[in-house]
Design an enzyme around this catalytic site. Sequence first.
Site, mmCIF file in Angstrom:
data_model
loop_
_atom_site.group_PDB
_atom_site.id
_atom_site.type_symbol
_atom_site.label_atom_id
_atom_site.label_comp_id
_atom_site.label_asym_id
_atom_site.label_seq_id
_atom_site.Cartn_x
_atom_site.Cartn_y
_atom_site.Cartn_z
ATOM 1 N N CYS A 9 0.865 -1.184 0.000
ATOM 2 C CA CYS A 9 0.000 0.000 0.000
ATOM 3 C C CYS A 9 0.902 1.236 0.000
ATOM 4 O O CYS A 9 2.064 1.141 -0.398
ATOM 5 C CB CYS A 9 -0.988 -0.030 1.166
ATOM 6 S SG CYS A 9 -0.237 -0.027 2.811
ATOM 7 N N ASN A 12 2.179 1.476 4.407
ATOM 8 C CA ASN A 12 2.477 0.195 5.083
ATOM 9 C C ASN A 12 2.142 0.260 6.574
ATOM 10 O O ASN A 12 2.785 -0.393 7.396
ATOM 11 C CB ASN A 12 3.937 -0.232 4.861
ATOM 12 C CG ASN A 12 4.238 -1.689 5.239
ATOM 13 O OD1 ASN A 12 5.361 -2.021 5.605
ATOM 14 N ND2 ASN A 12 3.265 -2.565 5.169
ATOM 15 N N CYS A 14 -1.560 0.690 7.332
ATOM 16 C CA CYS A 14 -2.997 0.374 7.435
ATOM 17 C C CYS A 14 -3.364 -0.837 6.583
ATOM 18 O O CYS A 14 -3.526 -1.951 7.088
ATOM 19 C CB CYS A 14 -3.860 1.570 7.025
ATOM 20 S SG CYS A 14 -3.807 2.940 8.214
ATOM 21 N N ARG A 15 -3.512 -0.644 5.275
ATOM 22 C CA ARG A 15 -4.101 -1.692 4.431
ATOM 23 C C ARG A 15 -3.208 -2.903 4.254
ATOM 24 O O ARG A 15 -3.672 -4.044 4.416
ATOM 25 C CB ARG A 15 -4.471 -1.100 3.061
ATOM 26 C CG ARG A 15 -5.565 -0.064 3.123
ATOM 27 C CD ARG A 15 -5.663 0.727 1.835
ATOM 28 N NE ARG A 15 -4.461 1.531 1.612
ATOM 29 C CZ ARG A 15 -4.185 2.208 0.503
ATOM 30 N NH1 ARG A 15 -5.029 2.145 -0.505
ATOM 31 N NH2 ARG A 15 -3.095 2.926 0.408
ATOM 32 N N SER A 16 -1.940 -2.701 3.873
ATOM 33 C CA SER A 16 -1.120 -3.892 3.579
ATOM 34 C C SER A 16 -0.761 -4.696 4.829
ATOM 35 O O SER A 16 -0.773 -5.931 4.771
ATOM 36 C CB SER A 16 0.111 -3.548 2.730
ATOM 37 O OG SER A 16 0.991 -2.669 3.387
ATOM 38 N N ASP A 119 -8.574 3.538 1.564
ATOM 39 C CA ASP A 119 -7.553 3.776 2.585
ATOM 40 C C ASP A 119 -8.217 4.322 3.852
ATOM 41 O O ASP A 119 -8.656 5.475 3.883
ATOM 42 C CB ASP A 119 -6.525 4.780 2.051
ATOM 43 C CG ASP A 119 -5.306 4.850 2.946
ATOM 44 O OD1 ASP A 119 -5.415 4.449 4.125
ATOM 45 O OD2 ASP A 119 -4.259 5.304 2.469
HETATM 46 P P1 4NP Z 1 -1.858 2.852 4.053
HETATM 47 O O1 4NP Z 1 -2.487 4.224 4.614
HETATM 48 O O2 4NP Z 1 -1.286 3.171 2.691
HETATM 49 O O3 4NP Z 1 -3.016 1.910 3.964
HETATM 50 O O4 4NP Z 1 -0.811 2.450 5.060
HETATM 51 C C1 4NP Z 1 -1.778 5.423 4.772
HETATM 52 C C2 4NP Z 1 -1.158 5.674 5.965
HETATM 53 C C3 4NP Z 1 -0.496 6.862 6.137
HETATM 54 C C4 4NP Z 1 -0.475 7.805 5.129
HETATM 55 C C5 4NP Z 1 -1.101 7.546 3.921
HETATM 56 C C6 4NP Z 1 -1.749 6.349 3.753
HETATM 57 N N1 4NP Z 1 0.179 9.048 5.323
HETATM 58 O O5 4NP Z 1 -0.016 9.965 4.504
HETATM 59 O O6 4NP Z 1 0.919 9.206 6.306
#
Ligand code: 4NP
Length: 147
Positions: A9, A12, A14-16, A119
């Site tokens: 993702c 790294n 939340c989703r993955s 997300d």
């Molecule tokens: P992920 O979500 O891609 O599912 O881990 C996110 C977590 C943090 C951020 C963006 C997406 N961020 O902008 O910090």
Amino acid sequence: MTTTILFVCLGNICRSPAAEAVLRHHAPDLRIDSAGTSGWHVGEPPYGPMQQAGARRGYDLSPLRARQFAAQDFDRFDLILAMDADNLRTIEALRPAGRDTPVRLLTDYGPERADHVPDPYYTRDFDGTLDLIETCVAGLCADLTGA
Ligand code: 4NP
């Protein structure tokens, strides 16, 4: 049979990592990892609300730590699964010449109406994202076992 799978993702956190924990729950013998296309959260554990939503369903995300996707991952995994089209484009831009490791969307294994995993860092719908991940991972497991 595919035995090594990498979920990717953006952050790294939340989703993955959620997808990694859900698949590990179903297939403890597979080698599974996750990574982010960004390096924003390298070394951090999964986001607190994501850990808590997972824990309510019996998934332990707490030992996981964020790392950034790297071109060498094309050699380390049999299948790379991206959470959305942006992730997929970033991964493909790093593909070394001659590597044919498949890169697909996790939602390829889920309901037809889904074309990305939303997300929850932005939507705040951690349970909705987990619902979709669980459905897609079940489809992935069926695919891997030829069911
Ligand atoms: P992920 O979500 O891609 O599912 O881990 C996110 C977590 C943090 C951020 C963006 C997406 N961020 O902008 O910090």
